[in-house]
Design a protein around this motif. Structure first.
Motif, PDB file in Angstrom:
ATOM      1  N   LYS A   1      -1.743   8.002  -6.156  1.00  0.00           N
ATOM      2  CA  LYS A   1      -2.559   9.148  -6.565  1.00  0.00           C
ATOM      3  C   LYS A   1      -3.975   9.059  -6.007  1.00  0.00           C
ATOM      4  N   LYS A   2      -4.462   7.850  -5.742  1.00  0.00           N
ATOM      5  CA  LYS A   2      -5.828   7.705  -5.238  1.00  0.00           C
ATOM      6  C   LYS A   2      -5.970   8.100  -3.769  1.00  0.00           C
ATOM      7  N   LEU A   3      -4.866   8.211  -3.057  1.00  0.00           N
ATOM      8  CA  LEU A   3      -4.967   8.633  -1.659  1.00  0.00           C
ATOM      9  C   LEU A   3      -5.655   9.987  -1.561  1.00  0.00           C
ATOM     10  N   ALA A   4      -5.266  10.901  -2.443  1.00  0.00           N
ATOM     11  CA  ALA A   4      -5.881  12.239  -2.412  1.00  0.00           C
ATOM     12  C   ALA A   4      -7.375  12.159  -2.683  1.00  0.00           C
ATOM     13  N   ASP A   5      -7.796  11.255  -3.568  1.00  0.00           N
ATOM     14  CA  ASP A   5      -9.226  11.093  -3.843  1.00  0.00           C
ATOM     15  C   ASP A   5      -9.965  10.602  -2.595  1.00  0.00           C
ATOM     16  N   HIS A   6      -9.371   9.619  -1.920  1.00  0.00           N
ATOM     17  CA  HIS A   6     -10.015   9.096  -0.709  1.00  0.00           C
ATOM     18  C   HIS A   6     -10.089  10.171   0.371  1.00  0.00           C
ATOM     19  N   GLU A   7      -9.033  10.956   0.495  1.00  0.00           N
ATOM     20  CA  GLU A   7      -9.009  12.007   1.517  1.00  0.00           C
ATOM     21  C   GLU A   7     -10.016  13.106   1.193  1.00  0.00           C
ATOM     22  N   LYS A   8     -10.163  13.408  -0.085  1.00  0.00           N
ATOM     23  CA  LYS A   8     -11.159  14.404  -0.493  1.00  0.00           C
ATOM     24  C   LYS A   8     -12.568  13.924  -0.172  1.00  0.00           C
TER      25      LYS A   8
ATOM     26  N   VAL B   1      -3.585  15.833   7.182  1.00  0.00           N
ATOM     27  CA  VAL B   1      -3.092  14.636   6.494  1.00  0.00           C
ATOM     28  C   VAL B   1      -1.586  14.509   6.724  1.00  0.00           C
ATOM     29  N   SER B   2      -1.136  13.305   7.068  1.00  0.00           N
ATOM     30  CA  SER B   2       0.298  13.060   7.231  1.00  0.00           C
ATOM     31  C   SER B   2       0.702  11.842   6.401  1.00  0.00           C
ATOM     32  N   GLU B   3       1.805  11.955   5.699  1.00  0.00           N
ATOM     33  CA  GLU B   3       2.311  10.831   4.918  1.00  0.00           C
ATOM     34  C   GLU B   3       2.909   9.775   5.845  1.00  0.00           C
TER      35      GLU B   3
ATOM     36  N   PHE C   1       0.832  -1.188   0.000  1.00  0.00           N
ATOM     37  CA  PHE C   1       0.000   0.000   0.000  1.00  0.00           C
ATOM     38  C   PHE C   1       0.876   1.251   0.000  1.00  0.00           C
ATOM     39  N   SER C   2       0.338   2.351  -0.498  1.00  0.00           N
ATOM     40  CA  SER C   2       0.774   3.673  -0.085  1.00  0.00           C
ATOM     41  C   SER C   2      -0.149   4.095   1.047  1.00  0.00           C
ATOM     42  N   ALA C   3       0.388   4.865   1.982  1.00  0.00           N
ATOM     43  CA  ALA C   3      -0.349   5.077   3.226  1.00  0.00           C
ATOM     44  C   ALA C   3      -0.236   6.508   3.716  1.00  0.00           C
ATOM     45  N   ASP C   4      -1.370   7.068   4.096  1.00  0.00           N
ATOM     46  CA  ASP C   4      -1.431   8.341   4.800  1.00  0.00           C
ATOM     47  C   ASP C   4      -2.208   8.152   6.093  1.00  0.00           C
ATOM     48  N   GLY C   5      -2.017   9.068   7.014  1.00  0.00           N
ATOM     49  CA  GLY C   5      -2.854   9.161   8.198  1.00  0.00           C
ATOM     50  C   GLY C   5      -3.644  10.459   8.152  1.00  0.00           C
ATOM     51  N   VAL C   6      -4.828  10.461   8.713  1.00  0.00           N
ATOM     52  CA  VAL C   6      -5.647  11.671   8.810  1.00  0.00           C
ATOM     53  C   VAL C   6      -6.111  11.836  10.252  1.00  0.00           C
ATOM     54  N   LYS C   7      -5.945  13.052  10.771  1.00  0.00           N
ATOM     55  CA  LYS C   7      -6.493  13.399  12.079  1.00  0.00           C
ATOM     56  C   LYS C   7      -7.515  14.514  11.892  1.00  0.00           C
ATOM     57  N   ILE C   8      -8.720  14.279  12.363  1.00  0.00           N
ATOM     58  CA  ILE C   8      -9.792  15.267  12.288  1.00  0.00           C
ATOM     59  C   ILE C   8     -10.089  15.730  13.716  1.00  0.00           C
TER      60      ILE C   8
ATOM     61  N   SER D   1      -9.101   9.604  14.321  1.00  0.00           N
ATOM     62  CA  SER D   1      -7.911   9.198  13.576  1.00  0.00           C
ATOM     63  C   SER D   1      -8.286   8.176  12.512  1.00  0.00           C
ATOM     64  N   PHE D   2      -7.737   8.353  11.319  1.00  0.00           N
ATOM     65  CA  PHE D   2      -7.978   7.457  10.191  1.00  0.00           C
ATOM     66  C   PHE D   2      -6.648   7.024   9.588  1.00  0.00           C
ATOM     67  N   ILE D   3      -6.652   5.830   8.990  1.00  0.00           N
ATOM     68  CA  ILE D   3      -5.582   5.463   8.072  1.00  0.00           C
ATOM     69  C   ILE D   3      -6.191   5.343   6.677  1.00  0.00           C
TER      70      ILE D   3
END
Length: 417
Positions: free
Chosen positions: A295-302, A324-326, A217-224, A286-288
């Motif tokens: 490139k699809k990570l940005a789509d999922h985050e949007k 968003v954190s890489e 996978f390519s992976a990002d974390g998101v904190k809201i 918190s999300f992963i």
């Protein structure tokens, strides 16, 4: 020396000793390593490497073991590294592991004696069909086993022993790296790449015998962070805005039939909530975010942020931040630029008597980040199965095949140089 004629393996004995040392990492800790007890195994590994005659073996203050098996050839051979992690998952206890050997496995249910509700069944673990006649190691039912990744550690250690004792196996310089904290995503945070000095690497941290993973996978974390309005609950009518309830609405609004670990497979990505922490006034979600296509990570985050915005529109007095954190990237992006590192590993697996299978993994390894740190690093099988739980198992014979694979990789780099 014919590598496949080697039969004096010590990998199972190594493994059974190592798993009895508790090395569980701790995601809540801010220290490096996250738990000091990881060093208990690392110190033993250094001592055993020194006893083998590997003179530069040492443990640094941050919990990393470095060692070099010196070149024994006149050829100019690229320096290669073999890497495994010493920590075990926080998901299941690693204290007082009791490894059990089920000799000459014949397809029967494996009832673990310390908790007979824990049963490893062939129907649930289809890879066991390849183990008929082999010796399967499990824990006793109270803990995980620790094959992830002490199988890899034991395999590298046994390969080091064999190489040091058999100088007729020609090879270049081989670096050994044992890392802490891989299970909590910090495994290579503090690797000294200059000290390591390798050009190519291999993590021994995969699953089924014969497999090599060159894609993660390519992976990002998101904190809201949600800022609500806290008022005494006795006087809250028309005034309180509960950040916890907003967070719950966001989770409830996530797609139900796609984009989650429960509904995806193969190379499909997902958006996965991992924790909700906070209070009426402030709550953090918190999300992963995962996908094989970076490139699809940005789509999922949007899409996730659109869900947040839609929920937040109902609460104009509340506010949120979306960070968003890489985390890591698909190592295939690097490995495709260095095909030889994968080709040699596949050839080594075949030479060790297996059918090589190249595949992607729905996760990441230390090799994911090492690849982007300048060390192209696919992941090779270590033989363990059912990681992170009490049904974890590994076979002695698969670990032996992994040792042979390491030896063939070392010899092949010398052969083709």
């Amino acid at each position: 020396m014919e590598i496949n004629n080697i039969n004096d393996f010590q990998v199972a004995e190594n493994f059974k000793r190592y798993v009895q040392i508790d090395t569980q990492s701790d995601v809540q800790s801010t220290t490096v390593p996250s738990t000091e007890k990881q060093k208990n195994l690392s110190r033993i590994l250094v001592e055993e490497l020194l006893q083998l005659g590997i003179k530069d073996a040492h443990l640094d203050d941050l919990g990393y073991v470095y060692a070099t098996i010196p070149s024994n050839t006149d050829k100019q051979v690229p320096v290669i590294c073999f890497c495994s992690h010493v920590d075990t998952s926080p998901d299941s206890s690693g204290t007082d592991v009791k490894p059990l050997v089920h000799a000459n496995y014949q397809g029967q249910d494996l009832v673990l004696p310390d908790d007979n509700k824990i049963v490893i069944r062939l129907a649930d673990h289809p890879d066991l069909k390849d183990q008929i006649g082999n010796d399967v190691i499990t824990a006793s039912g109270k803990t995980l086993l620790g094959a992830d990744d002490k199988a890899g550690v034991a395999e590298i250690m046994d390969a080091a022993r064999i190489l040091m004792a058999n100088p007729e196996i020609k090879h270049g310089d081989i670096r050994i790296l044992f890392t802490p904290d891989e299970e909590i995503g910090r495994g290579v945070d503090h690797v000294d790449m200059d000290k390591l000095g390798a050009q190519y690497g291999y993590t021994m941290d995969g699953e089924r015998a014969g497999t090599l993973e060159d894609e993660t996978f390519s992976a990002d974390g998101v904190k809201i962070k949600i800022d609500g309005v806290s008022i005494h609950p006795g006087y809250a009518k028309g005034k309180m805005i509960n950040a916890i309830k907003i967070a719950a609405e966001i989770v409830e609004a996530l797609p139900k039939d796609r984009l989650s670990p429960e509904t995806t497979r193969a190379k499909e990505g997902f958006v996965h909530p991992t924790s909700i922490e906070g209070s009426v006034e402030e709550t953090v979600l918190s999300f992963i975010i995962r996908d094989h296509d970076t490139k699809k990570l940005a789509d999922h985050e949007k899409e996730l942020e659109e869900i947040v915005k839609t929920v937040m529109e109902k609460y104009p007095a509340a506010a949120y931040t979306f960070e968003v954190s890489e985390q890591y990237r698909n190592m295939k992006e690097v490995l495709d630029q260095h095909p030889r590192v994968v080709d040699i590993a596949l050839m080594a697996i075949e030479r060790a008597g297996m059918k090589a299978e190249k595949r992607s993994i729905r996760g990441g390894t230390d090799g994911s980040r090492l690849s982007f740190m300048g060390l192209p690093c696919p992941n090779i099988f270590a033989g363990g199965h059912a990681f992170h739980g009490k049904q974890e198992w590994v076979s002695v014979q698969d670990m032996q095949k992994a040792v042979l694979t390491i030896l063939h990789i070392a010899a092949l780099w010398e052969e083709v140089s």
